[in-house]
Write an enzyme that holds these catalytic residues in place. Sequence first.
Site, PDB file in Angstrom:
ATOM      1  CG  MET A   1      -1.656  -1.216   1.404  1.00  0.00           C
ATOM      2  SD  MET A   1      -2.573  -1.592  -0.078  1.00  0.00           S
ATOM      3  CE  MET A   1      -1.988  -3.216  -0.414  1.00  0.00           C
ATOM      4  CB  CYS A   2       3.126   2.318  -1.756  1.00  0.00           C
ATOM      5  SG  CYS A   2       3.570   0.800  -0.932  1.00  0.00           S
ATOM      6  N   GLY A   3       2.433   4.991  -2.320  1.00  0.00           N
ATOM      7  CA  GLY A   3       2.259   5.997  -3.358  1.00  0.00           C
ATOM      8  C   GLY A   3       3.477   5.968  -4.263  1.00  0.00           C
TER       9      GLY A   3
END
Lengths: 461, 299, 250
Positions: B1-3
């Site tokens: 889960m990241c950007g």
Amino acid sequence: MNHPVPVFPEAESFPEDFSLESNYTFNHDTLRYIQLAARRGVYDIRGMGAKRKLPTFDDLTFLTASASRYPLEGYREKCTTRTVLGTRFASRPIELAMPITFAGMSFGALSANIKEALGRAATMLGTTTTTGDGGMTPEERESSRTLVYQVLPSRYGFNPNDLRKADAIEVVLGQGAKPGGGGMLLGQKITERVAKMRTLPVGVDQRSACRHPDWTGADDLALKIEELREITEWRVPIYVKIGATRVKNDVMLAVKAGADVVVLDGMQGGTAATQQVFIEHTGIPTIAAVRQAREALEEMDMVGVVQLIVSGGIRSGADVAKAIALGANAVSIGMGALVALGCNSSFYVQGTQRISAQADYRQLGTAPGSCHHCHTGRCPVGITTQDPVLQERVRPEDGARHLKSYFQTMNMELTTLARACGKSDVHHLEPEDLVGLTIEAAAMAGVPLAGTDWIPGVVAR
Amino acid sequence: MCGLVGLLAKTPAISEQLGALMRPMLEGMTQRGPDSAGFAIFNQSPDSKAWRINVLAPAADYDWALVSSTLAAKRLGGKVGLHADGRHAIIELSGDPAPVLVCLQEEFPALDVLSTGHAMDIYKDVGLPREVAERYRLDERTGTHAIGHTRMATESEITPRHAHPFVAGPDFCIVHNGSLSNPYSVRKRVERRGIHFDSNNDTESAARFIQWRLAKGDDLGIAINHGLRELDGFYTLLMGDGKSMALVRDPFACKPAVVAETDDYVAIASEFRSLKHLPHINEASIYEPKPERVYVWKV
Amino acid sequence: MESLATAEKRAARAQPANRHGGETIAYDLATGTVRELNRMLHGDLLGQGVRRVVIENPDGAHNIAVGLDAPLQIDINGHAGYFTAGQNMQAHVTVHGNAGRSLAENIMSGRVRVKGYASESVAASGHGGLVVVEGDAGSRCGISMKGVDIVVGGSVGHMSAFMAQAGRLVVCGDAGHGLGDSLYEAVIYVRGRIEGFGADAREEPMAEADYASVAELLARAGFNHNPRDFKRVASARTLYHWNPDANQEY
């Protein structure tokens, strides 16, 4: 010279003795499963949680007071059970009189009378009840002093007005009976009222989504939680409910996504209708899950900031006490509440009369004590049904009274054990108050095996 | 889960401001990834044979002089220059990096080797994106293109080694948003072909898989297409090599990506709010990449 | 994520809303916060004589104008982020730019319009009202819809109308693969190419009632197409009851 060939003259008469050997791998349950699959070509669907033998809270025992620890006097010295949930972000946290709540169960799975009974009992007890897959009914909102509103992948019956009426919001990622699976309700329970609430045709077998339609992953969840807070002006606590699988990772992600409370449902958690393959072969036992959840919160330094509610096979005050000792702030009861209402009872009560339900159980092909036929909608004692006749077998007032007595009994047992451990507050119970009676339970709960200093799996302490 | 974020300059003016423009992009993804952050900066080196090794020390007061003098004493790497800035250092070599890497591994095991290549520098660490950007002076960097990442850890630990970008071969790195569902079996296959893993992060499985395909002679596009078949789960992958930036989304396409293109740059981010400050963003062509299609932008 | 306390402090520093003569007010998100904006929008603006709110510099911020419950007109001047106009009731919201994912999720009534494109999951689980996307919509457009009407001027991505229970989806462009997978009673109308049908979805002949539906929705959306160019996609209803012979890949 001819030697006589040995003959066993009685061979014909005792072959049936050998046929009584038991078979561990192809046992009777397995034979039945394969025969049904061969005949029907479809998986088995039923209600209730995992039935097979698993480590439970029974495999743990308390180290109560002795020479080294002093007990509190029962009835005279105070042992408080007050519990506050949702202190992290909400301006109005939830205050409970006891750390025992009612788990989310849907209207659709349960009758409207039962939802009302749950609400009334919760109000009398000073605890919460929770909506389920299908939305909020007016009966349960009116009867419940404090109501938690579930946001599920299916979004059946989801309504922003109901969201605004809720005292807390529970975003459901999964449940213990079927982590990774969606809800299910078979056609016989999709009556007009249920169909209307869920926007489904009457009588279909409902398929439910297992992922939320508008977000995927904890990074998106952070934004979804923010949306829910924006709509409710940041007033109410947001719970995130997970089925117990990769507990440590999941609890950490729930915290990072902004949850006020994590609800953790272990393998023994129940359901009204799920494929057997899910119920028995997914998730981890509750005693293992609680410990991992607590460790995750400790590692993130979030103990006391984010609260933990545990469910999945919590049956008695002893279970409640042990769950709290292992790290829960509160527990949630589903199956037990239904049993208190009459599930698997051989009779139901109308006024002062006891009426036998045996014939109805037999018609379902089961018997009291073995029934798991919630999915059929033909509940012999009127709990998991939409049938207008069967529903009347439980009156809300009677149901509420039974639930109240059950919860009060558990609460008394909880304080009895806590006092015996010298605690003036049940939340002061800690893992070190427990030991395991089996190696598996000791390993899962992270406590020493009774009589030893050994915590299986922990090399150095 | 990241950007994830990426920026490719089409003009010298944007090149000069590459880091300054990247920084708000990276910080814009803080909510998606508060645990660790990292970025890769690509530069066309005037001497394409010169090597650069990026290393990370456990603390800022690391004895870099000892590293220089040891390499000099052993006459490794040809003409060697070491530029240290706090915990991060770049070792420039005119000669073969292989013996230098062996020496570092044996004599300086506390150092994390982040990358070995000609055109790429890597900076990654635990901490908020803002902290990492400041610590490694992102806004001073210039170059042809850059990719960056902010991490919300799903399965593996939070350490600099587990932060993205993941390097897989000289001048190639990858950042990932999503969660692979078969990382362990992919890893084992690739490990059996002699490729070493540094972490148990699922992204590294994707990175090493592509590294393996590239080593077998696939060009980047073909390697990524193999990846689409082999990797299962949810992923948006953003990659950089010396001459290009590439992006692919899995068939489910649940993990987001937005692209903004003008005559001056190509910018990518998980969410539009990381692009809002870019020059002439209101005139940019803005679109979301389609699933299962490999997008490649060349310098 | 900001805590409530930090959001409050920032709101206190922000510029107050400009009044453009009573009926219309403006709010600048460059100096304000989404929290303050939403709090204002949830208040009794109609009672104060406000009919329209113009939001400047949205810059991809998330949760703009969520949970509205009043017949206000909202204009968002720029690109909006995720959950724009989520759970909308009664309001008319227009995004003069692009919108992020889950636009108007669970919309109950009112209208939401996007001038540019909208990302994934447009009107997810929407119960009512009308959502119009003038450009393209991403994948899963209308997922789980429960009565909303959606009109897309461009194309929609894959898995659109996934598990759609009720309502109508009109697509003036093309539709990606997996259209209408696990469809219940919602109906889809497509003018362009359909890349592939999802499980249980099929093309059916258009009846006069269908042409009338399409005409009405196109008119309300302001698109000028001939209803006769549209195809009808609906559920074959073979998944309504558990069926062992069904394709188990789904």
